[in-house]
Scaffold this motif. Structure first.
Motif, PDB file in Angstrom:
ATOM      1  N   ASN A 137       0.822  -1.201   0.000  1.00  0.00           N
ATOM      2  CA  ASN A 137       0.000   0.000   0.000  1.00  0.00           C
ATOM      3  C   ASN A 137       0.861   1.258   0.000  1.00  0.00           C
ATOM      4  OD1 ASN A 137      -2.360   1.621   0.199  1.00  0.00           O
ATOM      5  ND2 ASN A 137      -2.032   1.793   2.406  1.00  0.00           N
ATOM      6  N   GLN A 138       1.905   1.244   0.820  1.00  0.00           N
ATOM      7  CA  GLN A 138       2.884   2.330   0.833  1.00  0.00           C
ATOM      8  C   GLN A 138       4.272   1.726   1.013  1.00  0.00           C
ATOM      9  OE1 GLN A 138       1.508   6.327   2.753  1.00  0.00           O
ATOM     10  NE2 GLN A 138       0.993   4.728   4.214  1.00  0.00           N
ATOM     11  N   LEU A 139       5.257   2.348   0.408  1.00  0.00           N
ATOM     12  CA  LEU A 139       6.638   1.910   0.556  1.00  0.00           C
ATOM     13  C   LEU A 139       7.538   3.083   0.204  1.00  0.00           C
ATOM     14  CD1 LEU A 139       8.453  -0.546   1.182  1.00  0.00           C
ATOM     15  CD2 LEU A 139       8.485  -1.017  -1.270  1.00  0.00           C
ATOM     16  N   TYR A 140       8.105   3.726   1.228  1.00  0.00           N
ATOM     17  CA  TYR A 140       8.918   4.912   0.961  1.00  0.00           C
ATOM     18  C   TYR A 140      10.026   5.066   1.997  1.00  0.00           C
ATOM     19  CZ  TYR A 140       5.902   7.070   4.545  1.00  0.00           C
ATOM     20  OH  TYR A 140       5.223   7.351   5.706  1.00  0.00           O
ATOM     21  N   VAL A 141      11.023   5.834   1.602  1.00  0.00           N
ATOM     22  CA  VAL A 141      12.104   6.225   2.503  1.00  0.00           C
ATOM     23  C   VAL A 141      12.098   7.745   2.613  1.00  0.00           C
ATOM     24  CG1 VAL A 141      13.518   4.225   1.960  1.00  0.00           C
ATOM     25  CG2 VAL A 141      13.779   6.301   0.599  1.00  0.00           C
ATOM     26  N   TYR A 142      12.667   8.258   3.693  1.00  0.00           N
ATOM     27  CA  TYR A 142      12.712   9.711   3.851  1.00  0.00           C
ATOM     28  C   TYR A 142      14.054  10.132   4.452  1.00  0.00           C
ATOM     29  CZ  TYR A 142      11.676   9.040   8.835  1.00  0.00           C
ATOM     30  OH  TYR A 142      11.735   8.659  10.146  1.00  0.00           O
ATOM     31  N   TRP A 143      14.338  11.404   4.251  1.00  0.00           N
ATOM     32  CA  TRP A 143      15.592  12.009   4.731  1.00  0.00           C
ATOM     33  C   TRP A 143      15.281  13.397   5.246  1.00  0.00           C
ATOM     34  CZ3 TRP A 143      20.028  13.825   0.973  1.00  0.00           C
ATOM     35  CH2 TRP A 143      21.084  14.342   1.719  1.00  0.00           C
ATOM     36  N   ASN A 144      15.506  13.605   6.551  1.00  0.00           N
ATOM     37  CA  ASN A 144      15.388  14.932   7.151  1.00  0.00           C
ATOM     38  C   ASN A 144      16.700  15.680   6.955  1.00  0.00           C
ATOM     39  OD1 ASN A 144      12.719  14.673   8.294  1.00  0.00           O
ATOM     40  ND2 ASN A 144      13.616  13.280   9.801  1.00  0.00           N
ATOM     41  N   LEU A 145      16.735  16.557   5.943  1.00  0.00           N
ATOM     42  CA  LEU A 145      17.975  17.295   5.693  1.00  0.00           C
ATOM     43  C   LEU A 145      18.299  18.250   6.828  1.00  0.00           C
ATOM     44  CD1 LEU A 145      16.947  16.379   2.758  1.00  0.00           C
ATOM     45  CD2 LEU A 145      18.520  18.130   1.942  1.00  0.00           C
ATOM     46  N   ASN A 146      17.265  18.863   7.396  1.00  0.00           N
ATOM     47  CA  ASN A 146      17.406  19.709   8.569  1.00  0.00           C
ATOM     48  C   ASN A 146      16.045  19.785   9.238  1.00  0.00           C
ATOM     49  OD1 ASN A 146      15.905  21.825   7.165  1.00  0.00           O
ATOM     50  ND2 ASN A 146      17.822  22.254   6.048  1.00  0.00           N
ATOM     51  N   ASP A 147      15.879  20.680  10.210  1.00  0.00           N
ATOM     52  CA  ASP A 147      14.622  20.737  10.940  1.00  0.00           C
ATOM     53  C   ASP A 147      13.510  21.445  10.159  1.00  0.00           C
ATOM     54  OD1 ASP A 147      15.629  23.280  11.051  1.00  0.00           O
ATOM     55  OD2 ASP A 147      15.397  23.528  13.224  1.00  0.00           O
TER      56      ASP A 147
END
Length: 354
Positions: free
Chosen positions: A117-127
């Motif tokens: 249903n969902q499949l993702y990655v994420y990256w917090n570059l900064n706040d």
């Protein structure tokens, strides 16, 4: 995308988690550096039509042309399993679905082994900036696939006509304490596994949040066909909700979608009243209209009222629901399979969350 007619609506639907304020996604300094979580839900229901057929005969219309909760008698929803990892800067979500509701929710999955249903990655570059890459639920609309995140168990026409999920890259930008912006480049709507026609859409969401509520202004524009096409789809959508006091909540969703002169628009109100710690009562009042560039094809509209109770005991929620649909054309059938323009139905659902 879903076919824009009441009599031939496609039942393969996407969607899942509620759209949260963009600020939710940014890592907080006081949170754990790394965190893995696993949760989900299971659900089942019973459905009965008062003035329509309750068995699957040729020509019988058993439910409104909306997604899910459409089978007569005792029926299954789905098993939803969600695993996620939250690191200091990066993380992922894997959202899997099994069962009839899951099969309808995942695009082109009927008869296949596709359960994503969902499949993702994420990256917090900064706040203030987060990038998300992969398949994620749409940012448009009020309702979602998971029954744990909707007050009403059955779904609206606006939800059922989509969009539901996207695959692509999006950026969540925190503009201030209350304002945030999302910008995304996406595959054609509902083509979440791959891009068959090398067509892309642009999506954006401007959100405003306070302690009492939030509002989301959403847009999407781009070519949506499974093959190369010159016709682009434009959709504008507004979703908002506010706590009027400790016991009363009011939500609203309005949307407008057009492709080469054909399209749909609608509006729905979602008032809810909390009578006690364990029971709440909510109404969905929706007007939905489809329109066509061809003057020989008449517009169609429907008015639907859905009254839902929600009783919670520990992690189990019981939802009795009464629904009344009235259309401008004979899209339903009565118990004798004679065409009719209205349908009254009842269901009761059991949802367990973990």
């Amino acid at each position: 995308m879903k076919t824009i007619t009441f009599t031939n609506i496609v039942k393969k639907v996407f969607f899942s988690a509620l759209i949260l304020p963009s600020s939710y996604f940014f890592a907080q300094e006081n949170e754990e550096k790394k965190k893995f979580s696993f949760d989900g839900s299971v659900d089942a229901y019973y459905r009965y039509n008062f003035n329509g057929p309750n068995k699957n005969e040729e020509g019988a219309v058993l439910a409104p042309p909306t997604s899910f909760a459409n089978d007569p008698g005792f029926a299954l929803g789905f098993v939803n399993l969600i695993g996620s990892y939250e690191g200091e800067k990066v993380g992922f979500t894997a959202d899997l679905v099994f069962g009839p509701r899951g099969e309808d929710a995942v695009f082109l999955s009927e008869g296949s082994s596709n359960i994503v249903n969902q499949l993702y990655v994420y990256w917090n570059l900064n706040d203030k900036l987060k990038l998300t890459f992969g398949n994620f639920n749409t940012f448009l609309g009020y309702e979602v696939i998971s029954p744990t995140d909707n007050f009403n168990y059955s779904t609206s026409y606006m939800f059922s006509f989509g969009p539901f999920s996207h695959t692509g890259l999006k950026a969540d930008i925190l503009l201030s304490e209350k304002w945030s912006l999302m910008l995304g480049i996406l595959n054609a709507t509902d083509f979440t596994e791959f891009n068959p026609a090398e067509q892309y859409s642009l999506g954006t969401q401007l959100s405003y949040t306070t302690e009492k509520g939030a509002a989301y202004l959403n847009f999407i524009y781009g070519k949506q066909g499974p093959v190369d096409t010159d016709d682009a789809t434009f959709q504008a959508d507004l979703t908002a909700g506010v706590d009027l006091n400790e016991d009363v909540y009011l939500g609203i969703n309005t949307t407008y979608n057009t492709t080469d002169g054909d399209g749909f628009y609608g509006i729905a109100l979602y008032p809810q009243y909390k009578t006690s710690e364990s029971f709440s009562l909510g109404l969905r009042a929706e007007y939905f209209n489809t329109f066509f560039e061809d003057n020989n094809v008449e517009d169609e509209n429907v008015i639907a009222f859905t009254l839902t109770g929600s009783y919670t005991v520990e992690d189990l929620t019981i939802k009795p629901e009464l629904r009344l649909d009235s259309a401008s054309s004979d899209i339903f059938t009565d118990p004798d399979l004679v065409a009719s323009n209205n349908l009254a139905s009842f269901l009761i659902a059991a949802i367990y969350s973990f």
